[in-house]
Design a protein around this motif. Structure first.
Motif, PDB file in Angstrom:
ATOM      1  N   ALA A 107      81.740  -8.334  39.533  1.00 35.66           N
ATOM      2  CA  ALA A 107      80.846  -9.192  38.979  1.00 35.66           C
ATOM      3  C   ALA A 107      81.343 -10.337  38.530  1.00 35.66           C
ATOM      4  O   ALA A 107      80.935 -11.611  38.881  1.00 35.66           O
ATOM      5  CB  ALA A 107      80.074  -8.482  37.864  1.00 35.66           C
ATOM      6  N   GLU A 108      82.552 -10.465  38.043  1.00 36.99           N
ATOM      7  CA  GLU A 108      83.250 -11.770  37.208  1.00 36.99           C
ATOM      8  C   GLU A 108      83.769 -12.388  38.538  1.00 36.99           C
ATOM      9  O   GLU A 108      83.516 -13.575  38.735  1.00 36.99           O
ATOM     10  CB  GLU A 108      84.144 -11.380  36.360  1.00 36.99           C
ATOM     11  N   ARG A 134      80.625 -14.138  40.371  1.00 33.15           N
ATOM     12  CA  ARG A 134      80.214 -15.205  39.460  1.00 33.15           C
ATOM     13  C   ARG A 134      81.283 -16.542  39.610  1.00 33.15           C
ATOM     14  O   ARG A 134      80.663 -17.628  39.871  1.00 33.15           O
ATOM     15  CB  ARG A 134      80.209 -15.079  37.938  1.00 33.15           C
ATOM     16  N   ALA A 135      82.367 -16.282  39.470  1.00 33.20           N
ATOM     17  CA  ALA A 135      83.476 -17.419  39.696  1.00 33.20           C
ATOM     18  C   ALA A 135      83.322 -18.107  41.030  1.00 33.20           C
ATOM     19  O   ALA A 135      83.156 -19.223  41.053  1.00 33.20           O
ATOM     20  CB  ALA A 135      84.558 -17.153  39.304  1.00 33.20           C
ATOM     21  N   SER A 186      81.068 -17.720  43.193  1.00 41.97           N
ATOM     22  CA  SER A 186      79.778 -18.462  43.378  1.00 41.97           C
ATOM     23  C   SER A 186      79.964 -19.795  43.062  1.00 41.97           C
ATOM     24  O   SER A 186      79.315 -20.948  43.819  1.00 41.97           O
ATOM     25  CB  SER A 186      78.617 -17.492  42.818  1.00 41.97           C
ATOM     26  N   ALA A 187      80.291 -20.125  42.027  1.00 36.56           N
ATOM     27  CA  ALA A 187      80.399 -21.421  41.312  1.00 36.56           C
ATOM     28  C   ALA A 187      81.385 -22.241  42.160  1.00 36.56           C
ATOM     29  O   ALA A 187      81.122 -23.398  42.256  1.00 36.56           O
ATOM     30  CB  ALA A 187      80.746 -21.219  39.950  1.00 36.56           C
ATOM     31  N   ALA A 247      74.976 -16.203  45.017  1.00 37.70           N
ATOM     32  CA  ALA A 247      75.498 -15.041  44.384  1.00 37.70           C
ATOM     33  C   ALA A 247      75.096 -13.932  45.394  1.00 37.70           C
ATOM     34  O   ALA A 247      75.721 -13.187  45.692  1.00 37.70           O
ATOM     35  CB  ALA A 247      75.281 -14.883  43.026  1.00 37.70           C
ATOM     36  N   ARG A 248      73.620 -13.980  45.482  1.00 38.48           N
ATOM     37  CA  ARG A 248      73.174 -12.870  46.216  1.00 38.48           C
ATOM     38  C   ARG A 248      73.364 -13.071  47.734  1.00 38.48           C
ATOM     39  O   ARG A 248      73.965 -11.957  48.328  1.00 38.48           O
ATOM     40  CB  ARG A 248      71.654 -12.825  46.039  1.00 38.48           C
ATOM     41  N   ARG A 256      77.416 -11.840  47.937  1.00 47.13           N
ATOM     42  CA  ARG A 256      77.511 -10.206  47.616  1.00 47.13           C
ATOM     43  C   ARG A 256      77.228  -9.531  48.906  1.00 47.13           C
ATOM     44  O   ARG A 256      78.160  -8.814  49.492  1.00 47.13           O
ATOM     45  CB  ARG A 256      76.552  -9.725  46.872  1.00 47.13           C
TER      46      ARG A 256
END
Length: 250
Positions: A66-67, A70-71, A73-74, A80-81, A84
């Motif tokens: 998850a972390e 998030r990173a 994606s940024a 993010a979806r 994944r």
């Protein structure tokens, strides 16, 4: 006079032979026009721990941490979806076809070029990976594009006359019928769902025993997806950019 005739005949023979050789050389150059490009580096990914076996379904395949998600994606600008789905599809494809070794960043690059990761036309992906609206490409009616008469009675693209590429990964209906996969385990292969579309794309790219860590394997895979040298270069540049932003294995 006989000598003159022989000379003329010989000259014509040489000219014809030279022309044939020139056409052969040009033919060889044309055949090699699609130069195999070195593949982009495979981008790093951190997977969540605690899961064992993998199947085609995203919800039971090891997903990105998850972390990390998030990173990454940024850093990349990939929703993010969608990210994944790309990671899960690459992991699944590499388990079922170990020779492939496809990187998630190659899938992401295809998704970016094809539909902006499902954002084409101002759309987005919901929590289940479903496109908010139908992503349908131009009519393949021979006007600026290949001419592909309808193959699905308009079931996927809404056009009973001509085919259109559909979904985040832009499959034409006839290809989807052969390559479509159920990536989220809901029992349906849906080209408008990013999990299904990403797994289908990974499977398609890995087909024919391709090794996407080789220049020939990677180039052939992307060319099979879209027969355009400019497209291949665009996907390669984007995949390389993603790897640069998220890191590569040592």
């Amino acid at each position: 006079m006989l000598r003159v005739r022989r000379f003329v005949v010989f000259s014509l023979f040489v000219a014809c032979a030279s022309a044939v050789f020139s056409f052969w050389v040009m033919g060889q150059a044309g055949a090699d026009a699609r130069v195999a490009l070195s593949p982009p580096p495979r981008a790093l990914v951190t997977l969540e721990t605690g899961t064992g076996g993998m199947t085609t379904a995203v919800d039971v395949t090891r997903s990105p941490d998850a972390e990390w998600l998030r990173a990454a994606s940024a850093e990349t600008g990939i929703p993010a979806r969608a990210l994944r789905a790309y990671v899960a599809a690459a992991v699944t494809a590499n388990v079922s076809m170990p020779q492939c070794r496809i990187g998630w960043n190659t899938l992401a690059a295809v998704g970016f070029v094809e539909s902006g990761h499902g954002t084409y036309g101002g759309g987005s992906l919901d929590a289940l990976g479903q496109a908010s609206g139908p992503i349908v490409g131009p009519s393949l009616n021979g006007s600026g594009f290949a001419a592909i008469p309808d193959t699905d009675a308009g079931a996927l693209d809404g056009d009973a006359n001509w085919d259109h590429a559909v979904g985040p990964m832009q499959f034409i209906p006839s290809t989807w019928r052969l390559a479509g996969r159920d990536g989220n385990g809901d029992g349906t292969a849906d080209p408008f769902n990013i999990d299904d579309a990403a797994l289908s794309a990974a499977t398609y790219l890995c087909d024919r025993g391709r090794d996407l860590t080789t220049a020939q394997g990677w180039t052939d895979a992307i060319y099979a997806y879209n027969q355009s040298d400019a497209y291949i270069r665009k996907v390669r540049a984007q995949a390389t950019a993603y790897a640069t932003k998220t890191g590569t294995p040592d």
